[in-house]
Design a protein around this motif. Structure first.
Motif, PDB file in Angstrom:
ATOM      1  N   LEU A   4      34.728  29.181  38.073  1.00 10.68           N
ATOM      2  CA  LEU A   4      36.024  29.840  37.945  1.00 10.68           C
ATOM      3  C   LEU A   4      37.088  29.168  38.794  1.00 10.68           C
ATOM      4  O   LEU A   4      38.249  29.131  38.438  1.00 10.68           O
ATOM      5  CB  LEU A   4      35.900  31.309  38.352  1.00 10.68           C
ATOM      6  N   SER A   5      36.707  28.676  39.939  1.00 15.04           N
ATOM      7  CA  SER A   5      37.663  28.040  40.839  1.00 15.04           C
ATOM      8  C   SER A   5      36.857  27.348  41.917  1.00 15.04           C
ATOM      9  O   SER A   5      35.651  27.549  42.032  1.00 15.04           O
ATOM     10  CB  SER A   5      38.580  29.085  41.469  1.00 15.04           C
ATOM     11  N   LYS A 276      35.449  38.546  35.522  1.00 18.58           N
ATOM     12  CA  LYS A 276      35.439  37.090  35.363  1.00 18.58           C
ATOM     13  C   LYS A 276      36.833  36.568  35.025  1.00 18.58           C
ATOM     14  O   LYS A 276      37.330  35.603  35.611  1.00 18.58           O
ATOM     15  CB  LYS A 276      34.437  36.712  34.266  1.00 18.58           C
ATOM     16  N   GLU A 280      39.414  34.156  37.305  1.00 19.75           N
ATOM     17  CA  GLU A 280      39.873  32.911  36.697  1.00 19.75           C
ATOM     18  C   GLU A 280      41.400  32.853  36.661  1.00 19.75           C
ATOM     19  O   GLU A 280      42.008  31.842  37.048  1.00 19.75           O
ATOM     20  CB  GLU A 280      39.304  32.789  35.281  1.00 19.75           C
ATOM     21  N   GLU A 281      42.032  33.940  36.200  1.00 17.00           N
ATOM     22  CA  GLU A 281      43.489  33.957  36.079  1.00 17.00           C
ATOM     23  C   GLU A 281      44.162  33.853  37.456  1.00 17.00           C
ATOM     24  O   GLU A 281      45.142  33.120  37.621  1.00 17.00           O
ATOM     25  CB  GLU A 281      43.948  35.236  35.374  1.00 17.00           C
ATOM     26  N   ASN A 284      43.605  30.399  39.104  1.00 13.68           N
ATOM     27  CA  ASN A 284      44.410  29.396  38.393  1.00 13.68           C
ATOM     28  C   ASN A 284      45.896  29.558  38.687  1.00 13.68           C
ATOM     29  O   ASN A 284      46.690  28.658  38.392  1.00 13.68           O
ATOM     30  CB  ASN A 284      44.178  29.488  36.880  1.00 13.68           C
TER      31      ASN A 284
END
Length: 460
Positions: A4-5, A276, A280-281, A284
């Motif tokens: 995810l990061s 999740k 992720e959002e 990002n």
């Protein structure tokens, strides 16, 4: 497995396997370990020992009142539209501040102040000014102190926000929970999008140094797509910190939740997909994953403290001043000293009766053993920094880590086999997969957990 990061991986199978109840470790031992039988005299003795340490201070003030009930809420609140109910509370809170501060050395600097609730902006301006006057009179506030307050955006205007900034607050937090109108109606927290953006505009115009907003995933009628829209709008608000809480549906403990339609809650699979997506959002969008449910811009003090390994947790969550001792004021508040924790009475009548007698309003507490203190350092290191250097513990407490925690190191082996943690000769490192399950790793070092009534939220 999904990356995810930097620093976070989402392994669905592993999350499902370890999605079990565990403490949030805002303290160790957790607040569930506080017991009746501790008195005001015990607290005064602990304060005297605290004065000898000369630690700087963190202060918490609990304002329990709300004008209406939010059905999701798990806080200790008093619901009333009649604001006169706050008058005796403020009077007693001022009296408690005077009584407790009389035992605390005046040369100890206050580095943090937080007003929580309930709804602190339930108070009239004159009541806020009265409390603030007494706080600044009774304590020595560091000029660079972090002074924060929680607000309810439904009951505030621009003038009140500028008033808070002018009086001395430099950090502010408010709850969004979800932007979706259907979700808001189901949780009895209707606050239109325009209102939320207006409140943020006022906060920025008032030049608060840091803004936090709260979201909750797992609420009724939430879907992956609707919560994605909430995340996008939250990023548009551009707060410095975002907390995304996991909604725990516990109507047997919080009766207001019985108003929530259980059939409208997202299913576990979708709830995990929402989590999740959220990570992720946000990552990002340049928000660092601090841990558990906290995100912060890389320039924020939380992110900096984590990089410097000075981050800590207390009853308000993550904090940037690990060196402070916390004193709580008001009903239900908890004081967290180095070797003892104490909680005030929860019921207003009990709190008022004690304060009226000029007795510190202690209802329960816990005296920490040396074993508790050692384990607290280990657990907080894991929770705050996702790593632990064994030699730090050896040097501080004059122990041999591998011998002292031999059974715990053995218990970590299955978690290591599942990729949650890496244990070497000198170091314990939480892996990118383990970061989302850090509570499950910390619980290995919790000697109270096996004998505790496990009334905790699930780890995810």
């Amino acid at each position: 497995m999904v990356f995810l990061s930097p620093g976070v991986k989402f392994d669905l199978d592993t999350i499902k396997k370890y999605d079990t109840p565990a403490p949030r470790y805002t303290s160790y031992p957790p607040a569930t370990e506080l017991r009746e039988g501790f008195t005001a005299s015990d607290f005064e003795t602990a304060i005297a020992a605290s004065n000898q340490r000369k630690s700087p201070l963190s202060l918490y003030f609990h304002i329990p009142f709300c004008q209406s009930a939010c059905y999701f809420c798990g806080c200790n609140t008093v619901i009333s539209s009649n604001k006169k109910i706050a008058e005796p509370y403020v009077e007693n809170l001022v009296r408690e501040i005077k009584n407790t501060s009389a035992s605390i050395d005046t040369d100890r600097k206050v580095l943090q102040i937080h007003w929580g609730g309930g709804t602190p902006n339930y108070l009239e301006r004159a009541q806020v000014e009265l409390l603030w006057k007494n706080i600044t009179h009774c304590f020595s506030i560091d000029p660079q102190a972090e002074i924060s307050i929680e607000i309810n955006p439904r009951y505030i205007d621009k003038d009140y926000i500028f008033f808070l900034r002018d009086i001395g607050f430099n950090r502010i937090s408010f709850g969004i929970q979800d932007f979706n109108p259907q979700v808001q109606a189901a949780i009895n927290r209707v606050q239109p999008e325009e209102m939320l953006f207006n409140v943020m505009d006022w906060i920025k115009a008032a030049k608060f140094e840091s803004v936090n907003v709260d979201l909750i995933y797992g609420l009724p009628y939430q879907t992956l797509q609707t919560f994605r829209e909430t995340i996008k709008k939250t990023v548009e608000l551009d707060p410095d910190r975002i907390v995304v809480f996991n909604f725990a549906y516990i109507p047997w403990l919080k009766p207001a939740q019985k108003n929530i339609p259980q059939e409208a809650l997202p299913q576990p699979q979708e709830k995990l997909e929402i989590l999740k997506m959220t990570i992720e959002e946000l990552t990002n969008s340049q928000y660092a994953f601090i841990g558990m449910d906290h995100f912060a811009k890389s320039t924020d003090e939380l992110a900096i403290a984590q990089r410097d390994r000075t981050l800590q947790r207390n009853f308000q969550g993550y904090t940037t001043h690990a060196e402070t001792e916390l004193f709580g004021f008001g009903a239900t508040s908890i004081s967290m000293l180095k070797d003892a924790y104490f909680q005030n009475y929860k019921q207003l009548k009990d709190y008022y009766q004690a304060v009226a007698k000029d007795i510190l309003p202690i209802s329960k507490g816990i005296k920490l053993t040396q074993n508790d203190i050692i384990r607290r350092d280990v657990i907080m290191g894991i929770m705050s920094h996702f790593q632990l250097y064994k030699q730090d513990i050896n040097n501080k407490y004059h122990i041999n880590f591998d011998e002292y925690f031999s059974s715990e190191l053995q218990a970590l082996q299955p978690l290591e086999a599942d990729g949650l943690v890496s244990v070497s000769k000198n170091h314990i490192q939480i892996t990118d997969v383990g970061r989302l399950l850090v509570r499950n790793i910390a619980v290995v070092f919790d000697t109270h957990y096996q004998t505790r009534d496990k009334q905790f939220s699930r780890a995810i």
